[in-house]
Every structure is written in structure tokens, then in C-alpha cells.
Design an enzyme around this catalytic site. Structure first.
Site, PDB file in Angstrom:
ATOM      1  N   ASP A  12       0.859  -1.187   0.000  1.00 36.31           N
ATOM      2  CA  ASP A  12       0.000   0.000   0.000  1.00 36.31           C
ATOM      3  C   ASP A  12       0.890   1.229   0.000  1.00 36.31           C
ATOM      4  OD1 ASP A  12      -2.085  -1.765   0.331  1.00 36.31           O
ATOM      5  OD2 ASP A  12      -2.842  -0.889   2.180  1.00 36.31           O
ATOM      6  N   HIS A  60       4.889  -7.367  -0.236  1.00 38.69           N
ATOM      7  CA  HIS A  60       4.573  -8.630  -0.906  1.00 38.69           C
ATOM      8  C   HIS A  60       5.236  -8.690  -2.278  1.00 38.69           C
ATOM      9  CE1 HIS A  60       1.195  -9.819   1.926  1.00 38.69           C
ATOM     10  NE2 HIS A  60       1.437  -8.567   2.279  1.00 38.69           N
ATOM     11  N   SER A  71       8.269   3.559   5.104  1.00 43.22           N
ATOM     12  CA  SER A  71       9.416   3.799   4.248  1.00 43.22           C
ATOM     13  C   SER A  71       9.032   3.708   2.779  1.00 43.22           C
ATOM     14  CB  SER A  71      10.538   2.822   4.587  1.00 43.22           C
ATOM     15  OG  SER A  71      11.751   3.287   4.044  1.00 43.22           O
TER      16      SER A  71
END
Length: 299
Positions: free
Chosen positions: A88, A145, A246
Site C-alpha cells: 500500500d 509482498h 518507508s
């Protein structure tokens, strides 16, 4: 002097690692009232949506870190076709890598060799490929992911500073992503060689991978770990996580038409990043933020 530039400049003299480790100590605290206060304040301050969390009760987490790296419900992030977003966040830059150069922000470029730890051999496959930069804000889901199925070939820890990686800093601190502490993961994929770079930032207490556990903080020089026994992760499978927010920089060895625009684009983990192309078509150069920014820089 603009507020953004001032924010970037005041970070230079700060003891980045000391600040981040101190925050890390708080984030690991199991003192019930303290961790609950930290979590509830954070949710309120950054308007975190807990409805998608596997555990929506903020007080159920043992530490702030457990809350911050929380799992989502299985149906919360469906995995799309093609190359998908690893996290995200905001797709802040994307496009072609020309002669080993990537775009950080308008007027700011940096080299693929420095990003990947200074080894020209390692960087060579990516010098004429494509890249995408995804910035994770504090409110985002912070597990990372796989954008495609891949087999891990090597992992490189690169020491460095840990400047903030938000837009203000990216606009004013040169070589930001090649300057910060980071973990570089090189994969063989069906799309060719792929580098996933997990970039540390101010108050990021640690970066983890699923195969090595906590990788940062380390000390010393660049450290390379190669894997003789294959570690294969499927598209959409978790590969790592940030303990506080980050940036992920994806690098591919070939030209991929990664969707981009004139402004930062919100993306969700599992959302398709590349545009499907018909047989015989080539990526549309006019769609690349990196190409547009590079033209502005040369003008």
C-alpha cells in the site's frame, strides 16, 4: 526558503540512527498503558482504518510494532493480473531506466549502481529496464509482498543514513534512496531479473524479510548473502515488512509500461501496476513519469 526545503535541510545534522533506535525501543514496549497510548494516538493522528485489519481491536496487540505490522483480512487485498504493487502506498515515480539512471523527483536523478550497493555487475541487467517507487505513509499497511513470482538469488544489506523519505525530502535531498540504509533483494522472475529495494527512513526501527527475519540495523560495510538453496515466493506472498514507514523501489531488467501520471498515484498492495499490451506493442513512452521528469531536468 520553502518549508519543505527547510524540513529537508534540518535532517542533515540529526543523529538519524540514535533517534530511530530510541523510537524502536518504545515501539517494542509491552507496558500495557504505554503501548495502548501509542497505538490509539497513532490511529487518531493518521486516521488509520482498522476495519480491514485481521485484528481490529487496537488493544489486542502486544506491542506498537505488532500493531504497525498488522495482518489484513484475507479478502482485503485481492491480487490482480500482471505485475502488482508490493505494498500500500503512493506510486511516486515510475518509468524507464536510461543508462543506469532513475528519477527520484523532479530535478533529482540517481544511479541504479549506487542504489544496489555499488556493484556494477549486479546493476548491469537493470541499466536499460524499468522502475517503480512506492512510498509507504504512516497510515498504510506495512507488509511488503511479491509483485510477481520470483526465486531469491541474493540479498544485500547497504548501510547508510536514514533521512525521511516523504515528498519534501525526496525533492531536496540528492541521491536519497541510494543514501539511506536499505536491503536489496535480487530475484529471478518470469519478467526477468528483478530487484526489490526496501529503503529505511527516519524512525524506521527495523526492516525484516520472511527468510532472514530482522535484517536492520546492522553495522559495518555492504554485506552480501547468496542463496544456493532456492527460496521461491509466489506473487502476492509476503516477502518482508517495515517497522515504521518507508519506501520500496522495484527495478526490472526490461521495459515495462508501468502506469504513472502527472501526480502521485495511490496504490493498494495487489493492484496491477503495469498496463497490459497487445502482442507486438511496445510500452508507451508518453505514459512515463520518469521520461517526463528527465525531459524537465535536461531542459
Amino acid at each position: 526558503m520553502s518549508r519543505d526545503k527547510l524540513f529537508a535541510l534540518i535532517q542533515y545534522p540529526l543523529p538519524h540512527h540514535l533517534i530511530s533506535r530510541a523510537v524502536g525501543t518504545l515501539a517494542r514496549s509491552r507496558i500495557s498503558w504505554l503501548k495502548n497510548l501509542l497505538i490509539k494516538t497513532f490511529i487518531r493522528r493518521f486516521q488509520v482504518d482498522m476495519s480491514q485489519a485481521q485484528e481490529p481491536d487496537p488493544t489486542a496487540y502486544s506491542t506498537f510494532n505488532d500493531f504497525f505490522t498488522r495482518a489484513l483480512k484475507a479478502e482485503a487485498r485481492p491480487i490482480g493480473d500482471g505485475i502488482v504493487s508490493p505494498a500500500d502506498g503512493t506510486l511516486s515515480q515510475a518509468g524507464r531506466t536510461h543508462h543506469g539512471t532513475l528519477i527520484q523527483a523532479k530535478g533529482q536523478a540517481y544511479s541504479i549502481t549506487s542504489l544496489l550497493g555499488g556493484d556494477m555487475r549486479r546493476a548491469a541487467p537493470f541499466r536499460q529496464g524499468s522502475f517503480a517507487t512506492i512510498y509507504l505513509s504512516p497510515k498504510d499497511y506495512h507488509r511488503v509482498h511479491m509483485p510477481v513470482t520470483g526465486t531469491l538469488k541474493e540479498m544485500i544489506y547497504v548501510p547508510g543514513r536514514i533521512f525521511s523519505v516523504n515528498r519534501a525530502t525526496a525533492d531536496h535531498v540528492s541521491n536519497l534512496f541510494a543514501r539511506n540504509e536499505r536491503v536489496v533483494c535480487i530475484f529471478d522472475t518470469e519478467e526477468g531479473p528483478m530487484a526489490m529495494v526496501l529503503v529505511g527512513a527516519m524512525i524506521v526501527a527495523a526492516i525484516e524479510t520472511v527468510w532472514a527475519g530482522q535484517v536492520t540495523p546492522l553495522s559495518g560495510d555492504v554485506q552480501t548473502i547468496r542463496f544456493d538453496t532456492p527460496i521461491t515466493l509466489t506473487k502476492g506472498e509476503e516477502m518482508g515488512r517495515f517497522k515504521l514507514g518507508s519506501t520500496v523501489v522495484l527495478c526490472f531488467s526490461r521495459e515495462i509500461d508501468i502506469r504513472a501520471g502527472d501526480h502521485d498515484i495511490p496504490v493498494a498492495m495487489g493492484e496491477r501496476l503495469d498496463r497490459p499490451t497487445e502482442a507486438g506493442e511496445t510500452p508507451d513512452a508518453t505514459a512515463s513519469v520518469a521520461d517526463n521528469a528527465r525531459g524537465e531536468q535536461q531542459a
